[in-house]
Design a protein around this motif. Sequence first.
Motif, PDB file in Angstrom:
ATOM      1  N   HIS A  57       0.848  -1.062  -0.012  1.00 11.06           N
ATOM      2  CA  HIS A  57      -0.101   0.025  -0.017  1.00 11.06           C
ATOM      3  C   HIS A  57       0.843   1.355  -0.060  1.00 11.06           C
ATOM      4  O   HIS A  57       0.708   2.195   0.746  1.00 11.06           O
ATOM      5  N   HIS A 146      10.216  -3.624  14.137  1.00  8.78           N
ATOM      6  CA  HIS A 146       8.676  -3.897  14.273  1.00  8.78           C
ATOM      7  C   HIS A 146       8.551  -5.184  15.104  1.00  8.78           C
ATOM      8  O   HIS A 146       7.913  -4.971  16.214  1.00  8.78           O
ATOM      9  N   GLU A 158       3.170   2.171  15.253  1.00 12.86           N
ATOM     10  CA  GLU A 158       2.327   3.378  14.873  1.00 12.86           C
ATOM     11  C   GLU A 158       2.020   4.557  15.629  1.00 12.86           C
ATOM     12  O   GLU A 158       2.280   5.898  15.586  1.00 12.86           O
ATOM     13  N   HIS A 176      11.176  -4.220   9.213  1.00  9.81           N
ATOM     14  CA  HIS A 176      10.077  -5.088   9.247  1.00  9.81           C
ATOM     15  C   HIS A 176      10.472  -6.314   8.583  1.00  9.81           C
ATOM     16  O   HIS A 176       9.378  -7.246   8.216  1.00  9.81           O
ATOM     17  N   PRO A 184       0.668  -7.327  10.319  1.00 15.92           N
ATOM     18  CA  PRO A 184       0.728  -6.252   9.290  1.00 15.92           C
ATOM     19  C   PRO A 184       1.017  -4.815   9.895  1.00 15.92           C
ATOM     20  O   PRO A 184       1.018  -4.592  11.274  1.00 15.92           O
ATOM     21  N   LEU A 185       1.620  -4.083   8.970  1.00  8.35           N
ATOM     22  CA  LEU A 185       1.994  -2.846   9.293  1.00  8.35           C
ATOM     23  C   LEU A 185       1.802  -1.823   8.250  1.00  8.35           C
ATOM     24  O   LEU A 185       1.669  -1.989   7.182  1.00  8.35           O
ATOM     25  N   ASN A 186       0.924  -0.752   8.852  1.00 10.03           N
ATOM     26  CA  ASN A 186       0.674   0.221   7.801  1.00 10.03           C
ATOM     27  C   ASN A 186       1.522   1.384   7.695  1.00 10.03           C
ATOM     28  O   ASN A 186       1.744   1.904   8.683  1.00 10.03           O
ATOM     29  N   ILE A 187       2.465   1.546   6.541  1.00  7.09           N
ATOM     30  CA  ILE A 187       3.583   1.904   6.501  1.00  7.09           C
ATOM     31  C   ILE A 187       3.133   3.725   6.388  1.00  7.09           C
ATOM     32  O   ILE A 187       3.866   4.501   7.323  1.00  7.09           O
ATOM     33  N   HIS A 188       2.371   4.234   5.764  1.00  4.97           N
ATOM     34  CA  HIS A 188       1.786   5.390   5.742  1.00  4.97           C
ATOM     35  C   HIS A 188       1.285   6.039   6.893  1.00  4.97           C
ATOM     36  O   HIS A 188       1.663   6.990   7.703  1.00  4.97           O
ATOM     37  N   GLN A 189       0.300   5.085   7.679  1.00  2.00           N
ATOM     38  CA  GLN A 189      -0.390   5.713   8.972  1.00  2.00           C
ATOM     39  C   GLN A 189       0.843   5.648  10.031  1.00  2.00           C
ATOM     40  O   GLN A 189       0.429   6.450  10.936  1.00  2.00           O
ATOM     41  N   SER A 190       1.786   4.931  10.075  1.00  3.08           N
ATOM     42  CA  SER A 190       2.925   4.950  11.040  1.00  3.08           C
ATOM     43  C   SER A 190       3.787   6.125  10.695  1.00  3.08           C
ATOM     44  O   SER A 190       4.851   6.121  11.463  1.00  3.08           O
ATOM     45  N   GLU A 253       0.926 -13.309   1.882  1.00  2.11           N
ATOM     46  CA  GLU A 253      -0.453 -12.471   2.458  1.00  2.11           C
ATOM     47  C   GLU A 253      -1.607 -13.225   2.177  1.00  2.11           C
ATOM     48  O   GLU A 253      -2.551 -12.862   3.175  1.00  2.11           O
TER      49      GLU A 253
END
Length: 382
Positions: A57, A146, A158, A176, A184-190, A253
């Motif tokens: 993402h 992570h 995050e 990571h 799972p890791l949300n790169i942008h949100q973090s 995934e």
Amino acid sequence: MIYFDNSATTKPYDEVIDAFTKVSKDFYANPSSLHNFGGKVEILVKQARKQISELLHVKENEIYFTSGGTEGNNLAIKGTALQYRSRGNHIITTRIEHPSVYEACEQLQQLGFEITYLPVNKHGLVELNELESAIKDETILVSIMHVNNEIGSIQPIEEIGKLLNKYPKILFHVDHVQGVGKVPLNIHQSHIDFCTISAHKFHGLKGSGILYIRNGIRISPLFSGGNQENKVRSGTENVGGIVTMAKALRLTEDKRKQKVTEMIAIRDYLITNLSSIANIQVHTDVNAAPHIINFSAIGLRGEVIVHALEAESIYVSTTSACSSKQKSISRTLQAIGVIEKIAEGAVRISLSYENTMDEAIIFMNKLEKILNNLNDVMRDTK
């Protein structure tokens, strides 16, 4: 054979090996070549970059191909230090990082950079207030993994990213490697600026990896030469490794969505049964990653247990594979307060989605017999 050493490396998927063979046989041209054959290979690299960016993402031009986790971590840390040394010379990391982060920071320290190694609590977690207290005007980078590769602790990435977002001069790097495909890791949100991934940790091939670099971030390359990877990482692309890394990430995934609950059940079974054995101390928290369990057999050395299990065709490890042959006490276990005598007996189990509950049951039965035999030998020699 029971393979419980997946944090060291995973078995490549059959589809990955088949794809690598086809690419290596039919698309062997250099993707930088001007001719049409090279152009076809370049298209494969672009397609893999697009697939990976969609799975993570992020944007396509934020994906840079490397040789794996060690290179990615070194590139993020040393590249940032060299690029932004006029801005400051202070880097913050933790005491439980992978050697490719820890030793990269030690090398920079020898070159005049100041490094702060944050402590962790008994669960292996960084305290946000201690991180913020460590920040200085000279701080240019924070590097925090992570998922810990030995005990499986999951850092509050995050929350850390949101904290660091208040300090626009500070860049944020996340290793990571152990988390991808499991946590799972949300790169942008973090609010992550750099993120490292290695293919052989999710059933891809050794020698392939990814460094995510957020758009707008400049970094000093460690390899000088060609114009590959936007001049950030020169060198002829490992096309077979890149194409199959995209395939392995997609397959992993898919498996995570289908089988992570089963993996957690196996992890919980192992932790519960290990905890019930006298003279066993479990170091992994129940809130840790679903694939890593670390325990010590008090009074025994970890390598003795590893080799005894190996004789039963069961494969585990002591610490990180990058450190296991050094026979030194784990920095991670020391950081969470495990005394040296107990840390000497540490063993790490690491699962993949291919492992089963039946294997876990067999493992526990074999382990109990081994521990009983070893303890009997020790009593007889006293």
